[in-house]
Scaffold this active site. Structure first.
Site, PDB file in Angstrom:
ATOM      1  N   HIS A  37       0.617  -1.053   0.391  1.00 16.02           N
ATOM      2  CA  HIS A  37      -0.343   0.316  -0.161  1.00 16.02           C
ATOM      3  C   HIS A  37       0.993   1.256   0.091  1.00 16.02           C
ATOM      4  O   HIS A  37       1.583   1.421  -0.240  1.00 16.02           O
ATOM      5  CB  HIS A  37      -0.852  -0.282   0.777  1.00 16.02           C
ATOM      6  CG  HIS A  37      -0.243   0.319   2.682  1.00 16.02           C
ATOM      7  ND1 HIS A  37       0.043  -1.111   2.825  1.00 16.02           N
ATOM      8  CD2 HIS A  37       0.711   1.264   3.197  1.00 16.02           C
ATOM      9  CE1 HIS A  37       1.152  -1.192   4.258  1.00 16.02           C
ATOM     10  NE2 HIS A  37       0.941   0.400   4.252  1.00 16.02           N
ATOM     11  N   HIS A 121       5.329   5.825  -0.470  1.00 16.59           N
ATOM     12  CA  HIS A 121       6.083   5.325  -1.179  1.00 16.59           C
ATOM     13  C   HIS A 121       5.036   4.125  -0.548  1.00 16.59           C
ATOM     14  O   HIS A 121       4.474   3.696   0.146  1.00 16.59           O
ATOM     15  CB  HIS A 121       7.845   5.026  -0.346  1.00 16.59           C
ATOM     16  CG  HIS A 121       7.444   4.466   0.979  1.00 16.59           C
ATOM     17  ND1 HIS A 121       7.304   5.819   2.297  1.00 16.59           N
ATOM     18  CD2 HIS A 121       6.903   3.689   1.719  1.00 16.59           C
ATOM     19  CE1 HIS A 121       7.329   5.057   3.226  1.00 16.59           C
ATOM     20  NE2 HIS A 121       6.794   3.508   3.027  1.00 16.59           N
TER      21      HIS A 121
HETATM   22  P1  2AM Z   1       6.295   2.003   6.164  1.00 16.48           P
HETATM   23  O1  2AM Z   1       5.788   0.913   4.925  1.00 16.48           O
HETATM   24  O2  2AM Z   1       7.517   3.245   5.680  1.00 16.48           O
HETATM   25  O3  2AM Z   1       7.073   0.627   7.047  1.00 16.48           O
HETATM   26  C1  2AM Z   1       2.379   1.336   8.238  1.00 16.48           C
HETATM   27  O4  2AM Z   1       2.401   0.819  10.162  1.00 16.48           O
HETATM   28  C2  2AM Z   1       1.969   1.613   7.687  1.00 16.48           C
HETATM   29  O5  2AM Z   1       2.125   3.475   8.617  1.00 16.48           O
HETATM   30  C3  2AM Z   1       3.497   1.646   6.983  1.00 16.48           C
HETATM   31  O6  2AM Z   1       2.878   1.633   5.256  1.00 16.48           O
HETATM   32  C4  2AM Z   1       4.274   2.438   7.493  1.00 16.48           C
HETATM   33  O7  2AM Z   1       5.175   2.837   6.896  1.00 16.48           O
HETATM   34  C5  2AM Z   1       3.635   3.762   7.802  1.00 16.48           C
HETATM   35  N1  2AM Z   1       4.098   4.365   9.195  1.00 16.48           N
HETATM   36  C6  2AM Z   1       4.415   6.442   8.477  1.00 16.48           C
HETATM   37  N2  2AM Z   1       5.006   6.723   9.641  1.00 16.48           N
HETATM   38  C7  2AM Z   1       5.167   5.437  10.850  1.00 16.48           C
HETATM   39  C8  2AM Z   1       5.242   5.375  12.211  1.00 16.48           C
HETATM   40  N3  2AM Z   1       5.780   6.186  12.599  1.00 16.48           N
HETATM   41  N4  2AM Z   1       5.157   4.242  12.341  1.00 16.48           N
HETATM   42  C9  2AM Z   1       4.294   3.189  11.928  1.00 16.48           C
HETATM   43  N5  2AM Z   1       4.265   2.549  10.831  1.00 16.48           N
HETATM   44  C10 2AM Z   1       4.587   4.793   9.952  1.00 16.48           C
END
Ligand code: 2AM
EC number: 3.1.4.58
Length: 177
Positions: A37, A121
């Protein structure tokens, strides 16, 4: 309390093409197809009442349907922490607007969110202690990644539950664009 985020799911056919690239890196924890996602906003731990408020505020976040294209790969983090390996998203005005509205919905619902720059991303894997040269080689092999544009006509509010094999996501509510 529930851990929430808003995101656009990657269509299955695009996800299948990405999944074929999820190989060749020992130590990588690859995200499964149904977990791919583009996060719009990360809300963190939210109480039940606030979660309900957030879910209804998000009905006001919709933009017109738009196209999104995945392009290139990259990584966040360094050798000393868990790295995030991702597929990039081509700059998209409607995506930026939608993400901004998903943050604004949080403010109206009284959810505190981090003031990080928005860097859209699709996370493909989390890496801990992966061989640096291998990561470099993987990136060279996949840097020309480019998806056809795909239509975004909905987004979702997802919950995330930490499980022993990584987070499991569940669609709590879907919003049509
Ligand atoms: P990531 O894919 O780069 O890990 C669920 O955790 C989603 O929220 C993930 O896509 C994650 O990004 C994003 N996300 C953004 N900020 C976050 C944070 N502080 N902690 C965990 N997940 C975060």
């Amino acid at each position: 309390m529930v851990r929430l985020f808003a995101a656009v799911a990657v269509p299955e056919i695009i996800g299948e093409a990405l999944a074929r690239r999820q190989t060749g890196l020992p130590g990588a924890r690859w995200r499964s197809l149904d977990q791919l996602h583009v996060t719009l906003a990360f809300y963190g731990e939210v109480g039940e009442r606030t979660a309900d408020d957030l879910a209804s505020e998000l009905t006001r976040a919709a933009v017109r349907p738009f196209d999104l294209t995945l392009s290139g790969v990259g990584a966040f983090g360094d050798d000393h922490q868990t790295q995030t390996l991702w597929a990039g998203v081509e700059a998209s005005e409607p995506l930026t607007v939608l993400a901004g509205r998903c943050r604004a919905a949080a403010e109206r619902a009284g959810v505190d969110i981090e003031r990080r720059a928005y860097r859209p991303h699709v996370t493909l894997a989390y890496l801990r202690g992966a061989d640096r040269d291998r990561v470099g080689a993987w990136m060279i092999n996949h840097n020309l990644l480019k998806s056809p544009p795909f239509r975004v006509d909905r987004f979702g509010l997802y919950s995330s539950v930490l499980a022993h094999d990584g987070s499991q996501y569940a669609l709590e509510r879907e919003y049509r664009l």
